[in-house]
Enzyme design. Structure first.
Site, PDB file in Angstrom:
ATOM      1  N   ASN A  80       0.807  -1.211   0.000  1.00 60.83           N
ATOM      2  CA  ASN A  80       0.000   0.000   0.000  1.00 60.83           C
ATOM      3  C   ASN A  80       0.853   1.280   0.000  1.00 60.83           C
ATOM      4  OD1 ASN A  80      -2.406   1.870   0.574  1.00 60.83           O
ATOM      5  ND2 ASN A  80      -3.297  -0.140   0.195  1.00 60.83           N
ATOM      6  N   ARG A  81       0.254   2.400   0.383  1.00 59.05           N
ATOM      7  CA  ARG A  81       0.871   3.702   0.084  1.00 59.05           C
ATOM      8  C   ARG A  81       1.763   4.228   1.196  1.00 59.05           C
ATOM      9  NH1 ARG A  81      -3.852   3.253  -2.173  1.00 59.05           N
ATOM     10  NH2 ARG A  81      -3.992   3.679  -4.404  1.00 59.05           N
ATOM     11  N   HIS A 106       2.853  -0.120  -3.084  1.00 60.99           N
ATOM     12  CA  HIS A 106       3.189  -1.538  -3.237  1.00 60.99           C
ATOM     13  C   HIS A 106       4.662  -1.788  -3.571  1.00 60.99           C
ATOM     14  CE1 HIS A 106      -0.932  -2.376  -2.613  1.00 60.99           C
ATOM     15  NE2 HIS A 106      -1.376  -2.282  -3.846  1.00 60.99           N
ATOM     16  N   HIS A 176      -1.918  -9.995  -3.179  1.00 64.37           N
ATOM     17  CA  HIS A 176      -2.908  -9.158  -3.862  1.00 64.37           C
ATOM     18  C   HIS A 176      -3.836  -9.976  -4.755  1.00 64.37           C
ATOM     19  CE1 HIS A 176      -4.664  -5.496  -5.271  1.00 64.37           C
ATOM     20  NE2 HIS A 176      -3.705  -4.730  -4.782  1.00 64.37           N
ATOM     21  N   SER A 177      -4.386 -11.067  -4.216  1.00 61.30           N
ATOM     22  CA  SER A 177      -5.345 -11.844  -5.010  1.00 61.30           C
ATOM     23  C   SER A 177      -6.671 -11.109  -5.122  1.00 61.30           C
ATOM     24  CB  SER A 177      -5.576 -13.211  -4.370  1.00 61.30           C
ATOM     25  OG  SER A 177      -4.440 -14.020  -4.591  1.00 61.30           O
ATOM     26  N   TYR A 178      -7.255 -11.205  -6.308  1.00 65.20           N
ATOM     27  CA  TYR A 178      -8.589 -10.665  -6.565  1.00 65.20           C
ATOM     28  C   TYR A 178      -9.540 -11.861  -6.597  1.00 65.20           C
ATOM     29  CZ  TYR A 178      -6.540  -6.216  -8.181  1.00 65.20           C
ATOM     30  OH  TYR A 178      -5.880  -5.015  -8.285  1.00 65.20           O
ATOM     31  N   ASP A 248     -11.687   0.874  -0.879  1.00 68.98           N
ATOM     32  CA  ASP A 248     -10.229   0.770  -0.930  1.00 68.98           C
ATOM     33  C   ASP A 248      -9.740   1.261   0.430  1.00 68.98           C
ATOM     34  OD1 ASP A 248      -7.634   0.463  -1.639  1.00 68.98           O
ATOM     35  OD2 ASP A 248      -7.674   1.811  -3.365  1.00 68.98           O
ATOM     36  N   GLN A 285      -6.987  -4.717   3.924  1.00 72.65           N
ATOM     37  CA  GLN A 285      -7.428  -3.731   2.933  1.00 72.65           C
ATOM     38  C   GLN A 285      -8.497  -4.401   2.083  1.00 72.65           C
ATOM     39  OE1 GLN A 285      -5.840  -0.646   2.718  1.00 72.65           O
ATOM     40  NE2 GLN A 285      -6.706   0.216   0.853  1.00 72.65           N
ATOM     41  N   GLU A 312      -6.525  -7.801   1.404  1.00 75.25           N
ATOM     42  CA  GLU A 312      -5.073  -7.763   1.557  1.00 75.25           C
ATOM     43  C   GLU A 312      -4.748  -7.615   3.041  1.00 75.25           C
ATOM     44  OE1 GLU A 312      -3.690  -4.616  -1.373  1.00 75.25           O
ATOM     45  OE2 GLU A 312      -5.826  -4.735  -1.741  1.00 75.25           O
TER      46      GLU A 312
HETATM   47  C1  GLA Z   1      -4.440  -1.674  -3.320  1.00 78.27           C
HETATM   48  C2  GLA Z   1      -4.566  -0.207  -3.217  1.00 78.27           C
HETATM   49  C3  GLA Z   1      -5.446   0.218  -4.327  1.00 78.27           C
HETATM   50  C4  GLA Z   1      -4.906  -0.186  -5.662  1.00 78.27           C
HETATM   51  C5  GLA Z   1      -4.697  -1.632  -5.702  1.00 78.27           C
HETATM   52  C6  GLA Z   1      -4.023  -2.128  -6.950  1.00 78.27           C
HETATM   53  O1  GLA Z   1      -5.625  -2.296  -3.047  1.00 78.27           O
HETATM   54  O2  GLA Z   1      -5.050   0.229  -1.985  1.00 78.27           O
HETATM   55  O3  GLA Z   1      -5.628   1.593  -4.259  1.00 78.27           O
HETATM   56  O4  GLA Z   1      -3.692   0.440  -5.868  1.00 78.27           O
HETATM   57  O5  GLA Z   1      -3.933  -2.024  -4.604  1.00 78.27           O
HETATM   58  O6  GLA Z   1      -3.809  -1.211  -7.903  1.00 78.27           O
END
Ligand code: GLA
Length: 348
Positions: A80-81, A106, A176-178, A248, A285, A312
């Site tokens: 994350n950020r 990331h 980071h699985s969707y 998010d 997350q 996440e």
């Molecule tokens: C995380 C971040 C999102 C996005 C995704 C992938 O979930 O919090 O804002 O960046 O990764 O792009």
């Protein structure tokens, strides 16, 4: 229980990207590739006696290398950020790569998701290792990371993380699985239900960066304490929801006892697949990707809008800016040891 190895692709430098498929006694399987130590597919039993691939992904290495959305990847050094792509540790400021506006997201430009890891297969697991040199993406310390995927006979996929550094550094690893419990490419996840065991979340600013405030979920669209369809409040507007085009957000997990605990339970009412997430991490997350229209996944799947959700498990984003958040500092010689389990069952 078996693990098979195949070649998935070739990196520009000629290195092979390998794919390992772990299969358990019920026929469930997890395929993981060395590029990004990525979970490429996850086939779990559904109510009709078949198997459903519950994660989004690609069929080719080329698609993973073009992919900007981190599908299934291991994220590091810091998930994350990081606000303004810099942090201060032991009185020294470190500059990072800003790949998300002014922020480092990331891990930066070439995070762990874009590297080809070493791998070794065991009976029911695959062990990935990566050495990230001192100064990699601006982070201090030579860091050795191990990620172990294990698929148990009860359809629980464990992801275990180890990391050790020779200098004080910062680390926040996640996957980071969707997920789409109806199957990747089977439409939106808006009718799938989700419970998150969190009374509070970390408030974000307009850049999706936590500002340090920890806010109750009660009375907001972020209240998942009782299971509800993911789509019910996803369109809510207002100060908590405007920045993210849906969810998010980092949830502060209740986990009073510490250790591995149930963080979330998601379910597909139609196909009956249920996923429980257990973790020892303090946060998760929830990310509901907005629109993947035009993106083609495995077997030609069209992902479209709201095709998945991410859970996440992590330490809170922007932790270095906020002393009230659990610390992501890993001291020299200390061993980071963490586990997240995604466990699958079916409901009647
Ligand atoms: C995380 C971040 C999102 C996005 C995704 C992938 O979930 O919090 O804002 O960046 O990764 O792009």
């Amino acid at each position: 229980m078996s693990v098979t190895e195949t070649v998935f692709g070739t990196m520009p430098d000629g290195e092979s990207v390998l794919c390992y498929t772990i299969t358990n006694k019920s026929g469930a399987s997890a395929a993981v590739i060395t590029y990004g130590a990525t979970l490429q597919s996850l086939l779990v039993p559904n109510r009709s006696g078949g198997l459903t691939d519950v994660v989004l992904g690609y069929d080719t290495l080329e698609d993973y290398r073009k992919n900007k959305m981190y599908l299934g990847a291991t994220i590091g050094r810091v998930g994350n950020r990081i606000e303004k792509a810099r942090f201060t540790l032991n009185g020294k400021e470190y500059g990072l790569f800003a790949n998300d506006g002014a922020q480092c997201l990331h891990g930066g430009k070439i995070g762990f998701d874009k590297q080809n890891w070493s791998a070794k297969a065991a009976d029911d697991s695959v062990v990935f290792t990566l050495t990230s040199p001192d100064g990699d993406e601006g982070f201090p310390g030579n860091l050795t990371v191990t990620v172990i995927y294990t698929l148990a006979d009860d359809n629980a996929l464990s992801i275990r993380y180890f990391a050790v550094s020779d200098q004080d550094t910062i680390v926040n690893l996640t996957n980071h699985s969707y997920f789409n419990l109806a199957g990747q490419g089977a439409g939106t996840v808006l009718d799938q239900t989700l419970m998150i065991d969190a009374d509070r979340f970390t408030r974000i600013d307009s850049d999706i960066v936590p500002n340090g405030e920890i806010v109750p979920v009660a009375g907001t669209a972020l209240d998942f304490r009782k299971a509800k369809p993911i789509g019910r409040d996803i369109g809510a507007v207002g100060e908590y929801m405007d920045a993210a085009q849906g969810y998010d957000h980092n949830f502060v997990l209740n986990n009073k006892k510490g250790g591995l605990a149930l963080a979330a339970r998601a379910a597909d009412p139609q196909g009956g697949v249920v996923m429980e997430t257990y973790t020892d991490q303090p946060g998760v997350q929830l990310f509901t990707a907005f629109d993947f229209t035009g993106m083609r996944g495995k077997n030609g799947a069209e992902y479209g809008s709201r095709p998945s959700f991410c859970l996440e498990t992590q330490h809170f984003a922007n932790a270095m800016e906020h002393p009230n958040f659990p610390s992501i500092v890993l001291h020299a010689g200390e061993v980071l040891d963490s586990e997240t389990i995604y466990r699958f069952t079916t409901a009647k």
